[in-house]
Write an enzyme that holds these catalytic residues in place. Structure first.
Site, PDB file in Angstrom:
ATOM      1  N   GLN A 190     -43.661   1.209  26.662  1.00 20.22           N
ATOM      2  CA  GLN A 190     -44.122   0.319  27.351  1.00 20.22           C
ATOM      3  C   GLN A 190     -42.783  -0.802  26.503  1.00 20.22           C
ATOM      4  OE1 GLN A 190     -47.481   0.126  25.012  1.00 20.22           O
ATOM      5  NE2 GLN A 190     -47.092  -1.980  24.482  1.00 20.22           N
ATOM      6  N   CYS A 192     -49.571  -2.466  27.566  1.00 22.24           N
ATOM      7  CA  CYS A 192     -49.952  -1.140  26.604  1.00 22.24           C
ATOM      8  C   CYS A 192     -51.376  -0.886  28.398  1.00 22.24           C
ATOM      9  CB  CYS A 192     -50.780  -0.630  25.610  1.00 22.24           C
ATOM     10  SG  CYS A 192     -51.396  -2.184  25.885  1.00 22.24           S
ATOM     11  N   HIS A 203     -55.128  -2.107  21.436  1.00 22.36           N
ATOM     12  CA  HIS A 203     -54.188  -1.236  22.197  1.00 22.36           C
ATOM     13  C   HIS A 203     -54.549  -0.783  23.326  1.00 22.36           C
ATOM     14  CE1 HIS A 203     -50.528   0.575  22.844  1.00 22.36           C
ATOM     15  NE2 HIS A 203     -50.881   2.085  22.144  1.00 22.36           N
ATOM     16  N   ASN A 247     -50.140   8.162  24.616  1.00 20.67           N
ATOM     17  CA  ASN A 247     -50.092   6.759  24.484  1.00 20.67           C
ATOM     18  C   ASN A 247     -48.643   6.691  25.338  1.00 20.67           C
ATOM     19  OD1 ASN A 247     -50.070   3.837  22.696  1.00 20.67           O
ATOM     20  ND2 ASN A 247     -49.381   5.083  20.851  1.00 20.67           N
TER      21      ASN A 247
END
Length: 332
Positions: free
Chosen positions: A132, A138, A271, A291
């Site tokens: 990102q 996110c 997150h 992630n």
């Protein structure tokens, strides 16, 4: 034999000099590896000081891991030149207000037999972890990554979908200032999603360039939330990956992927990440998470997080959507 004070002082100075030269070499190698070029001497000094503080934090933590006092390890990754305050200030998950309408809550039968371990990467239905960058997106990456996998499971085709479309066009979220996967799922259910190659990611918000004719032909029947980790495991096993919130601190940012992360947590989820599987290791249950910090983070962009203890609020904001196969119809 006693050493003279002058000899002790000389020995200490020599040790400090050797340590300093070692850190100098490590610093230069780290900058080269992560392509860091600072504009001013003042900025470089600031970043060097932050990097050294991180270096000591990582060394001390890993020493405890070597002694069996920590269950995971840290590393000097691309976040190492940030200050602890900067790393702790991360936040790209915006919760909806209490006045907004809730979406469907789904409770699966948790007593059904599900596999002891699941990893959708083995089915080639998980795209490579993306980055990102400096944009607080996110929420978009977690939403898109989940849809990519679930589309693949139903259509046997893994496509890269556009996070930038959500950043630019989802007016219920806040682009690079944060968002929420629940809202993003609602947007995609109404507008569809384009391929990443047709709407490329640029790490900042821009004017919406969405073209409905270029959206992927995808039927999304429902989007919903899943309470509790037992429900989440059943959903992952039976239907595929899902988005979750996670209460990130700087410790998680420096996690190197070795061991199961059970470290420090923020006060609330800040997150968004993706659960792509689960398992058990040495009698410790864990989630496999994907992630959006690039492949340099942790284990190629993946990590393991302690499961069934709601670690870092991972069980509080799980959401996903049903993607229908080519021969399935939406129920009225």
């Amino acid at each position: 034999m006693q050493l003279l004070p002058g000899v002790i002082l000389l020995t200490s100075s020599l040790a400090l000099s050797i340590a300093s030269r070692h850190l100098d070499r490590e610093w230069q190698m780290w900058k080269s590896r992560h392509e860091r070029n600072y504009i001013t001497e003042e900025e470089e000094e600031l970043r060097r000081n932050a990097w050294e503080a991180t270096w000591h934090k990582v060394q001390n933590h890993n020493l405890l891991a070597d002694q069996g006092k920590k269950n995971f390890r840290l590393e000097m990754n691309h976040f190492a030149d940030k200050t602890s305050i900067e790393r702790k200030s991360i936040g790209c998950l915006k919760r909806p207000s209490s006045e907004e309408k809730p979406i469907e809550v789904r409770n699966l039968q948790t007593n059904v037999n599900i596999p002891k371990d699941v990893d959708w990467r083995k089915e080639n239905c998980v795209t490579t972890p993306k980055n990102q960058g400096i944009c607080g997106s996110c929420w978009a990456f977690a939403t898109v990554g989940t849809l990519e996998s679930r589309y693949c499971i139903k259509h046997k085709q893994l496509l890269n979908m556009s996070e930038q479309q959500l950043v630019d066009c989802d007016q219920n979220d806040e682009g690079c200032c944060g968002g929420f996967p629940r809202k993003a799922l609602e947007y995609v259910s109404e507008h569809g999603i384009m391929k990443a190659e047709d709407y490329e990611y640029v790490e900042h918000s821009q004017m919406c360039a969405y073209k409905r004719k270029e959206t992927i032909k995808m039927k999304m029947s429902k989007f919903y939330v899943l309470p509790e980790e037992s429900n989440m495991a059943a959903a992952v096993a039976l239907d595929g990956p899902l988005t979750v919130g996670f209460a990130v601190t700087d410790e998680f940012q420096l996690y190197n992927g070795e061991g199961i992360f059970d470290g420090e947590c923020a006060e609330q989820a800040n997150h968004a990440i993706i659960i792509v599987g689960y398992g058990t290791e040495d009698d410790e249950d864990y989630w496999i998470i994907k992630n959006s910090w690039g492949t340099d983070w942790a284990d190629g962009g993946y990590g393991k997080v302690r499961r069934n203890v709601n670690h870092c609020a991972i069980g509080e904001e799980a959401a996903t959507a049903d993607i229908l196969g080519p021969d399935e119809d939406i129920e009225e």
